[in-house]
Write a protein that holds these residues in place. Structure first.
Motif, PDB file in Angstrom:
ATOM      1  N   SER A 127       0.846  -1.190   0.000  1.00  0.00           N
ATOM      2  CA  SER A 127       0.000   0.000   0.000  1.00  0.00           C
ATOM      3  C   SER A 127       0.882   1.241   0.000  1.00  0.00           C
ATOM      4  CB  SER A 127      -0.907   0.011   1.238  1.00  0.00           C
ATOM      5  OG  SER A 127      -0.121   0.217   2.403  1.00  0.00           O
ATOM      6  N   THR A 128       0.264   2.388  -0.225  1.00  0.00           N
ATOM      7  CA  THR A 128       1.029   3.628  -0.139  1.00  0.00           C
ATOM      8  C   THR A 128       1.604   3.834   1.258  1.00  0.00           C
ATOM      9  OG1 THR A 128      -1.029   4.847   0.301  1.00  0.00           O
ATOM     10  CG2 THR A 128      -0.250   4.780  -1.979  1.00  0.00           C
ATOM     11  N   SER A 129       0.928   3.330   2.279  1.00  0.00           N
ATOM     12  CA  SER A 129       1.464   3.430   3.643  1.00  0.00           C
ATOM     13  C   SER A 129       2.775   2.672   3.774  1.00  0.00           C
ATOM     14  CB  SER A 129       0.444   2.899   4.656  1.00  0.00           C
ATOM     15  OG  SER A 129      -0.691   3.729   4.712  1.00  0.00           O
ATOM     16  N   ASP A 130       2.894   1.542   3.079  1.00  0.00           N
ATOM     17  CA  ASP A 130       4.148   0.793   3.107  1.00  0.00           C
ATOM     18  C   ASP A 130       5.274   1.623   2.499  1.00  0.00           C
ATOM     19  OD1 ASP A 130       3.023  -1.565   4.229  1.00  0.00           O
ATOM     20  OD2 ASP A 130       2.307  -2.179   2.255  1.00  0.00           O
ATOM     21  N   TYR A 131       5.002   2.302   1.394  1.00  0.00           N
ATOM     22  CA  TYR A 131       6.035   3.113   0.748  1.00  0.00           C
ATOM     23  C   TYR A 131       6.388   4.332   1.590  1.00  0.00           C
ATOM     24  CZ  TYR A 131       4.649   0.251  -3.256  1.00  0.00           C
ATOM     25  OH  TYR A 131       4.354  -0.800  -4.086  1.00  0.00           O
ATOM     26  N   LEU A 132       5.398   4.933   2.223  1.00  0.00           N
ATOM     27  CA  LEU A 132       5.691   6.047   3.122  1.00  0.00           C
ATOM     28  C   LEU A 132       6.556   5.593   4.293  1.00  0.00           C
ATOM     29  CD1 LEU A 132       2.156   7.673   3.053  1.00  0.00           C
ATOM     30  CD2 LEU A 132       4.262   8.793   2.303  1.00  0.00           C
TER      31      LEU A 132
END
Length: 316
Positions: free
Chosen positions: A208-213
């Motif tokens: 998810s984008t949270s993982d990349y953040l």
């Protein structure tokens, strides 16, 4: 009330195009309405937003939309799914809220945005947003778009909609001044290396984008990231292409120097994908933004080597 800033805030060593000058005219006067700047990739929307935000009075906050939604979901959970304390925790006494890359792809996020927008309008918070999507193009999935139309109408009633559609993607111009740090100091090369994070692990796996953040948050100051074994997009799944676009968005916004080690030259990276990914709602717009940002890298291929574009930085 959206606060005005001085025209000096937009002083630059290049000439603004007519659509940028029109946006500056609006940003330098006070208005009851917020502002929604949308247009094709690389036309200077983020540059305008950042110059405005830097000069605007406190209290104010600026978010990339990926970051905001990560923080919003986390706070929403902590506050037991109550929106008012969630926004209080995130925004406090903020009177000006700026969003870069406003977009809506998920119906769950759309419902939360609808409630959030109503709350911000009620509280009198001034909103300024950039987007590659016109308001009527938000949540483009035809299965869910009609459900979001009432929120789109609220947005249009409370934000002045201005198209920033200069004649060219400024990131793709020459006029290079190499940078020593940040995203545009990164590179795209045809290289095999065991060191780094693989495309399969980052983008084919369910991330998810949270993982990349989180990846960005855990990098030391000045650190760089290496992504290896990047295939031609035609050989990647639709989900992997979308995740890669999200990853590039986050690395670009955080200004992380990144070494992209690929199996194909950058000029061939999207061959065969523009057509097929464009059939997916929002696919073409997101892919074009990704390619625009990658064009600023030093990149080597079979036939040439291109340097990063400083004018593209100014018009990002």
């Amino acid at each position: 009330m959206r606060p005005p800033v001085s025209r000096d805030a937009f002083a630059a060593d290049f000439e603004l195009d007519p659509s940028q000058r029109s946006a500056v005219d609006i940003l330098t006067r006070a208005e009851e309405l917020g502002l929604y700047l949308w247009g094709p990739v690389g036309r200077g929307k983020t540059w305008l937003l950042d110059r405005y935000f830097d000069a605007a009075p406190e209290p104010k906050k600026r978010f990339h939309f990926h970051t905001f939604f990560r923080d919003l979901h986390a706070s929403y959970f902590v506050h037991r799914f109550q929106l008012e304390p969630t926004l209080d925790a995130l925004l406090g006494r903020t009177r000006l809220l700026c969003f870069d890359e406003f977009h809506v792809h998920d119906i769950g996020d759309a419902r939360l945005i609808a409630r959030m927008l109503d709350a911000l309008v009620t509280q009198g918070v001034a909103l300024v947003a950039t987007s590659n999507y016109p308001p009527d193009g938000l949540l483009p999935n035809p299965l869910f778009h009609d459900a979001f139309v009432p929120t789109i109408e609220v947005l249009k009633a409370n934000l002045r909609v201005v198209c920033v559609d200069g004649p060219v993607d400024y990131r793709t111009l020459g006029d290079a001044v190499p940078k020593s740090s940040g995203f545009t100091a990164g590179s795209w090369s045809i290289t095999e290396s065991a060191a780094g994070e693989s495309f399969v692990d980052l983008c084919e796996a369910p991330r998810s984008t949270s993982d990349y953040l989180a990846v960005v948050d855990h990098l030391d100051a000045g650190a760089e990231l290496t992504i290896t074994q990047i295939p031609a997009l035609a050989d990647a799944s639709d989900d992997a292409v979308r995740r890669f676009s999200n990853l590039v968005d986050i690395l670009y916004d955080a200004d992380i120097r990144t070494r992209f080690q690929a199996r194909v030259p950058l000029e061939k990276f999207a061959d065969g994908r523009r057509e097929t990914f464009g059939l997916i709602p929002s696919g073409s717009i997101d892919l074009e933004r990704t390619l625009s940002r990658l064009s600023q890298l030093r990149h080597s291929g079979a036939s040439n080597v291109a340097e990063p574009r400083s004018k593209g930085d100014a018009h990002s």
